[in-house]
Design an enzyme around this catalytic site. Structure first.
Site, PDB file in Angstrom:
ATOM      1  N   SER A  93       0.787  -1.228   0.000  1.00 20.73           N
ATOM      2  CA  SER A  93       0.000   0.000   0.000  1.00 20.73           C
ATOM      3  C   SER A  93       0.819   1.278   0.000  1.00 20.73           C
ATOM      4  O   SER A  93       0.306   2.334  -0.366  1.00 20.73           O
ATOM      5  CB  SER A  93      -0.946   0.010   1.203  1.00 20.73           C
ATOM      6  OG  SER A  93      -0.209  -0.038   2.408  1.00 20.73           O
ATOM      7  N   HIS A 119      -5.613  -3.978  -1.472  1.00 19.85           N
ATOM      8  CA  HIS A 119      -5.469  -2.959  -2.519  1.00 19.85           C
ATOM      9  C   HIS A 119      -5.479  -3.553  -3.922  1.00 19.85           C
ATOM     10  O   HIS A 119      -5.321  -2.827  -4.896  1.00 19.85           O
ATOM     11  CB  HIS A 119      -4.177  -2.169  -2.292  1.00 19.85           C
ATOM     12  CG  HIS A 119      -4.254  -1.221  -1.142  1.00 19.85           C
ATOM     13  ND1 HIS A 119      -4.742   0.063  -1.258  1.00 19.85           N
ATOM     14  CD2 HIS A 119      -3.924  -1.380   0.169  1.00 19.85           C
ATOM     15  CE1 HIS A 119      -4.690   0.666  -0.082  1.00 19.85           C
ATOM     16  NE2 HIS A 119      -4.208  -0.186   0.799  1.00 19.85           N
ATOM     17  N   LYS A 161     -12.442  -0.422   0.255  1.00 20.38           N
ATOM     18  CA  LYS A 161     -11.605   0.307  -0.704  1.00 20.38           C
ATOM     19  C   LYS A 161     -12.306   0.322  -2.063  1.00 20.38           C
ATOM     20  O   LYS A 161     -13.193   1.129  -2.282  1.00 20.38           O
ATOM     21  CB  LYS A 161     -10.202  -0.306  -0.737  1.00 20.38           C
ATOM     22  CG  LYS A 161      -9.471  -0.112   0.603  1.00 20.38           C
ATOM     23  CD  LYS A 161      -8.090  -0.679   0.601  1.00 20.38           C
ATOM     24  CE  LYS A 161      -7.322  -0.301   1.860  1.00 20.38           C
ATOM     25  NZ  LYS A 161      -7.923  -0.802   3.114  1.00 20.38           N
TER      26      LYS A 161
END
Length: 397
Positions: free
Chosen positions: A186, A214, A244
């Protein structure tokens, strides 16, 4: 040695953080977390959100949340194992399993909770965990709960991983050995070398665990890093967030049916924390449906990321080793990085400084997160501000 009270401890250490440029100020948003955000009456271009696909403000997710809240209520009312499991939870987990190409999946209250839950439910004293040295804090904390021996290997260093896997297996000291890695890291935006990790794992009989927080919704046509490499049937644990790219809140573990059954009877956050609320679950279902039926949002995300990264590099900034939309702008010193972020803010760009202890000292950066919701005009305005502030602080020529 003289003891100190809590108040003295807090004052001294907070002052030290502020002096060293390590203190983080939190500014509440006065509206939705979209490509433009409002703080203290000002509109700013938002480059700090994990809302990759813009789904957090998508009207389809909002409507799903409203309808589910009216039907099922504001909260789930209990833990999953008593009577907090709603039909919505079961539907979400079925869709997650199909999305991740696994037999089953289980949803948790956060991605952090997933790593607290899954690692400690399987690993324990007498086991060993091989962990990439740049793994997320939630993986580190999840490993600490296990009482297993944790062996760190150099970041994406496959020679080091292989040597340590061989040594751990040859020692005969461990019942089970697991290798854990982020799918996408990340802070730098680089991708784990999953094909190599799988080959090493199969050679030394390692359990494989990928935290794809991610990567899910971003890589592999949305299905994540594991799908990106075509390894869905060779990874034991796939971890992801629902906060996310999915745009809501929560997390999940996907894997074999036996693994998910085991987590439902042995993972502590599942057993002892109230289930995700109906509105959030319904929004997640809507988001997964969107991800599975079209690639427009992912294509726009990647186009915007390429545009921003190329623009920053043209100006003379370093974006490091990123292979994904995560776009670090490497500044260096902690105070210099904080000053740069503050000037961006003053000029209308919200892009937070990331400094020690989140990243090593001297590698402070502004972590930019372009999304599918940004327009080219927004990114051009942000690049103009970067150029102005970079020249002002003598970071670019």
């Amino acid at each position: 040695m003289a003891s100190i009270g809590l108040a003295s401890f807090l004052r001294r250490n907070l002052a030290e953080l502020k002096e060293k440029g390590l203190y983080n100020t939190i500014e509440p948003l006065e509206g939705p977390n979209g490509p433009i955000i409002r703080i203290v009456g000002r509109d700013l271009i938002n480059l700090s959100s994990n809302n990759y696909l813009g789904l957090a403000t998508d009207s389809r997710l909002v409507e799903a949340a409203v309808e589910a809240t009216r039907t099922f209520g504001a909260g789930s009312g209990a833990v999953r194992t008593i009577n907090g499991t709603l039909a919505l939870h079961a539907e979400l987990e079925e869709k997650l399993a199909a999305f991740k190409h696994t037999e089953a999946a289980v949803a948790y209250q956060s991605g952090f909770n997933c790593n607290m839950a899954a690692i400690s439910a399987v690993m324990g004293a007498g086991d060993a965990i091989l962990s990439d040295e740049l793994n997320h804090a939630s993986i580190i904390d999840g490993c600490r709960l296990t009482k297993a021996t944790v062996i760190r290997y150099g970041h994406s260093d496959m020679d080091d991983l292989r040597a340590k896997a061989q040594e751990a297996r040859a020692s005969g000291k461990y019942d089970k050995i697991m290798v854990i890695t982020d799918g996408v890291f990340s802070m730098d935006g680089d991708i784990a070398k999953l094909p190599d990790i799988v080959r090493i794992a199969e050679e030394f009989d390692l359990i494989t665990y990928v935290d794809d927080a991610h990567g899910s919704g971003v890589l592999g046509e949305g299905a994540g890093t594991v799908k990106h490499f075509g390894l869905s049937d060779r990874i034991d644990f796939q971890i992801g967030t629902l906060s996310k790219a999915v745009g809501v809140v929560g997390g999940y573990v996907a894997g074999s049916r036996d693994l998910i059954d085991w987590l439902k009877v042995r993972s502590r956050p599942f057993l002892f924390s109230t289930a995700l609320p109906p509105g959030a679950v319904a929004s997640c279902i809507a988001a997964i449906d969107i991800l599975r039926t079209g690639k427009e949002l992912q294509e726009r995300l990647w186009a915007n990321a390429a545009y921003l990264q190329q623009g920053l590099r043209r100006l003379g900034f370093s974006t490091g080793v990123t292979e994904t939309p995560i776009t670090p702008c490497i500044i260096g010193g902690e105070e210099e990085t904080q000053r740069f972020s503050a000037r961006l803010y003053e000029e209308g760009v919200y892009a937070k400084a990331i400094v020690f202890p989140t990243v090593p000292r001297g590698t402070g950066r502004i972590r930019n997160m372009p999304t599918a919701a940004h327009t080219t005009e927004m990114l051009d305005r942000a690049l103009a501000v970067y150029e102005k502030v970079g020249r002002e602080l003598k970071l670019i020529g």
